[in-house]
Design a protein around this motif. Structure first.
Motif, mmCIF file in Angstrom:
data_model
loop_
_atom_site.group_PDB
_atom_site.id
_atom_site.type_symbol
_atom_site.label_atom_id
_atom_site.label_comp_id
_atom_site.label_asym_id
_atom_site.label_seq_id
_atom_site.Cartn_x
_atom_site.Cartn_y
_atom_site.Cartn_z
ATOM 1 N N MET A 1 26.816 -37.291 30.127
ATOM 2 C CA MET A 1 26.501 -36.832 28.780
ATOM 3 C C MET A 1 27.810 -36.778 27.978
ATOM 4 O O MET A 1 28.813 -36.275 28.439
ATOM 5 C CB MET A 1 25.844 -35.448 28.853
ATOM 6 N N SER A 2 27.775 -37.289 26.771
ATOM 7 C CA SER A 2 28.963 -37.307 25.917
ATOM 8 C C SER A 2 29.255 -35.911 25.359
ATOM 9 O O SER A 2 28.382 -35.031 25.355
ATOM 10 C CB SER A 2 28.759 -38.280 24.751
ATOM 11 N N THR A 3 30.461 -35.726 24.877
ATOM 12 C CA THR A 3 30.821 -34.449 24.244
ATOM 13 C C THR A 3 29.941 -34.193 23.029
ATOM 14 O O THR A 3 29.483 -33.068 22.819
ATOM 15 C CB THR A 3 32.310 -34.446 23.845
ATOM 16 N N ALA A 4 29.668 -35.208 22.236
ATOM 17 C CA ALA A 4 28.812 -35.034 21.057
ATOM 18 C C ALA A 4 27.431 -34.535 21.465
ATOM 19 O O ALA A 4 26.866 -33.651 20.810
ATOM 20 C CB ALA A 4 28.711 -36.335 20.273
ATOM 21 N N GLU A 5 26.891 -35.079 22.555
ATOM 22 C CA GLU A 5 25.586 -34.621 23.038
ATOM 23 C C GLU A 5 25.652 -33.177 23.532
ATOM 24 O O GLU A 5 24.737 -32.390 23.278
ATOM 25 C CB GLU A 5 25.082 -35.538 24.154
ATOM 26 N N ARG A 6 26.732 -32.820 24.205
ATOM 27 C CA ARG A 6 26.900 -31.439 24.673
ATOM 28 C C ARG A 6 26.993 -30.464 23.498
ATOM 29 O O ARG A 6 26.395 -29.398 23.510
ATOM 30 C CB ARG A 6 28.127 -31.332 25.564
ATOM 31 N N LEU A 12 21.826 -26.554 19.208
ATOM 32 C CA LEU A 12 20.391 -26.299 19.348
ATOM 33 C C LEU A 12 20.130 -24.980 20.065
ATOM 34 O O LEU A 12 19.238 -24.214 19.661
ATOM 35 C CB LEU A 12 19.717 -27.440 20.115
ATOM 36 N N ALA A 13 20.900 -24.692 21.100
ATOM 37 C CA ALA A 13 20.746 -23.434 21.837
ATOM 38 C C ALA A 13 21.104 -22.244 20.952
ATOM 39 O O ALA A 13 20.449 -21.195 21.005
ATOM 40 C CB ALA A 13 21.614 -23.444 23.098
ATOM 41 N N LYS A 14 22.130 -22.404 20.114
ATOM 42 C CA LYS A 14 22.516 -21.345 19.172
ATOM 43 C C LYS A 14 21.399 -21.094 18.173
ATOM 44 O O LYS A 14 21.019 -19.958 17.905
ATOM 45 C CB LYS A 14 23.815 -21.731 18.462
ATOM 46 N N ASP A 16 18.211 -21.737 18.537
ATOM 47 C CA ASP A 16 17.100 -21.127 19.260
ATOM 48 C C ASP A 16 17.364 -19.640 19.517
ATOM 49 O O ASP A 16 16.470 -18.809 19.349
ATOM 50 C CB ASP A 16 16.870 -21.868 20.579
ATOM 51 N N ALA A 17 18.591 -19.315 19.879
ATOM 52 C CA ALA A 17 18.935 -17.913 20.169
ATOM 53 C C ALA A 17 18.814 -17.027 18.933
ATOM 54 O O ALA A 17 18.318 -15.900 19.025
ATOM 55 C CB ALA A 17 20.348 -17.823 20.752
ATOM 56 N N ILE A 18 19.249 -17.528 17.757
ATOM 57 C CA ILE A 18 19.139 -16.674 16.571
ATOM 58 C C ILE A 18 17.694 -16.550 16.100
ATOM 59 O O ILE A 18 17.302 -15.504 15.603
ATOM 60 C CB ILE A 18 20.093 -17.088 15.419
ATOM 61 N N VAL A 19 16.904 -17.605 16.271
ATOM 62 C CA VAL A 19 15.487 -17.518 15.902
ATOM 63 C C VAL A 19 14.760 -16.553 16.829
ATOM 64 O O VAL A 19 13.968 -15.715 16.395
ATOM 65 C CB VAL A 19 14.826 -18.912 15.906
ATOM 66 N N ARG A 20 15.051 -16.638 18.115
ATOM 67 C CA ARG A 20 14.393 -15.768 19.104
ATOM 68 C C ARG A 20 15.041 -14.390 19.226
ATOM 69 O O ARG A 20 14.545 -13.532 19.944
ATOM 70 C CB ARG A 20 14.394 -16.436 20.472
ATOM 71 N N ARG A 21 16.181 -14.240 18.547
ATOM 72 C CA ARG A 21 16.969 -12.995 18.637
ATOM 73 C C ARG A 21 17.357 -12.695 20.083
ATOM 74 O O ARG A 21 17.291 -11.563 20.551
ATOM 75 C CB ARG A 21 16.234 -11.825 18.012
ATOM 76 N N ALA A 60 16.592 -12.381 9.433
ATOM 77 C CA ALA A 60 15.722 -12.859 10.506
ATOM 78 C C ALA A 60 15.495 -14.354 10.309
ATOM 79 O O ALA A 60 14.825 -14.771 9.363
ATOM 80 C CB ALA A 60 14.392 -12.112 10.497
ATOM 81 N N PHE A 61 16.077 -15.163 11.181
ATOM 82 C CA PHE A 61 15.920 -16.608 11.086
ATOM 83 C C PHE A 61 14.538 -17.034 11.549
ATOM 84 O O PHE A 61 14.064 -16.614 12.603
ATOM 85 C CB PHE A 61 16.980 -17.331 11.930
ATOM 86 N N ALA A 62 13.901 -17.876 10.760
ATOM 87 C CA ALA A 62 12.634 -18.489 11.142
ATOM 88 C C ALA A 62 12.886 -19.871 11.740
ATOM 89 O O ALA A 62 12.166 -20.317 12.619
ATOM 90 C CB ALA A 62 11.715 -18.602 9.936
ATOM 91 N N ALA A 63 13.934 -20.554 11.242
ATOM 92 C CA ALA A 63 14.273 -21.888 11.738
ATOM 93 C C ALA A 63 15.688 -22.245 11.326
ATOM 94 O O ALA A 63 16.198 -21.746 10.320
ATOM 95 C CB ALA A 63 13.303 -22.926 11.180
ATOM 96 N N GLN A 64 16.291 -23.110 12.123
ATOM 97 C CA GLN A 64 17.571 -23.712 11.768
ATOM 98 C C GLN A 64 17.577 -25.121 12.354
ATOM 99 O O GLN A 64 17.414 -25.302 13.551
ATOM 100 C CB GLN A 64 18.749 -22.911 12.318
ATOM 101 N N ARG A 65 17.709 -26.110 11.477
ATOM 102 C CA ARG A 65 17.765 -27.511 11.885
ATOM 103 C C ARG A 65 19.097 -28.092 11.450
ATOM 104 O O ARG A 65 19.751 -27.555 10.559
ATOM 105 C CB ARG A 65 16.630 -28.312 11.228
ATOM 106 N N PHE A 66 19.480 -29.210 12.065
ATOM 107 C CA PHE A 66 20.757 -29.853 11.770
ATOM 108 C C PHE A 66 20.541 -31.318 11.443
ATOM 109 O O PHE A 66 19.652 -31.959 11.981
ATOM 110 C CB PHE A 66 21.692 -29.772 12.981
ATOM 111 N N SER A 67 21.400 -31.834 10.579
ATOM 112 C CA SER A 67 21.425 -33.270 10.311
ATOM 113 C C SER A 67 22.871 -33.674 10.071
ATOM 114 O O SER A 67 23.752 -32.832 9.905
ATOM 115 C CB SER A 67 20.549 -33.622 9.097
ATOM 116 N N ASN A 68 23.101 -34.966 10.059
ATOM 117 C CA ASN A 68 24.425 -35.536 9.774
ATOM 118 C C ASN A 68 25.524 -34.980 10.680
ATOM 119 O O ASN A 68 26.655 -34.769 10.229
ATOM 120 C CB ASN A 68 24.811 -35.336 8.311
#
Length: 123
Positions: A1-6, A12-14, A16-21, A60-68
């Motif tokens: 797995m590349s560094t960019a993928e890691r 993504l885990a971050k 998920d953690a803030i959405v799920r608290r 309270a985060f409902a969602a966080q998505r990333f692009s670019n």
């Protein structure tokens, strides 16, 4: 797995953690010497970030998505820039906002950890 993928997986885990608290999950992703500056210019250490964005309920985060996402790797350090698409609730109001973010990660014995970040309103 590349560094960019890691790094993408950590982001993504971050999110998920803030959405799920899930403070314990977020804690493991963040380096002890962490510093973060939000779009309003407020600075946070690790404990303050987790409290503000995960456990306090003030935001309270409902969602966080990333692009670019762009990741540059240097010996022991990776920097990521991306657009964050956030949906969160503050004072009962739902806010959808887009931000430009910079995150810095350091490599340690247990893998990459987020050590610094800054966010600003995209535009």
């Amino acid at each position: 797995m590349s560094t960019a993928e890691r790094i993408y997986d950590i982001l993504l885990a971050k999110a998920d953690a803030i959405v799920r608290r899930a403070a314990d999950r977020l804690d493991g992703l963040i380096h002890p010497d962490f510093v973060y500056v939000n779009a309003a210019g407020r600075s946070f250490d690790k404990a303050g970030y987790i409290e503000t964005y995960c456990t306090s309920g003030r935001i309270a985060f409902a969602a966080q998505r990333f692009s670019n996402l762009s990741v540059q790797e240097f010996p022991g350090v990776a920097e990521a820039t991306f657009i964050a698409h956030d949906s969160f609730i503050v004072d009962g109001a739902t806010i959808a906002a887009t931000y430009q973010s910079l995150c810095v990660f350091v490599a340690g014995p247990d893998g990459w950890q987020w050590i610094a970040g800054q966010t600003r309103t995209a535009g």
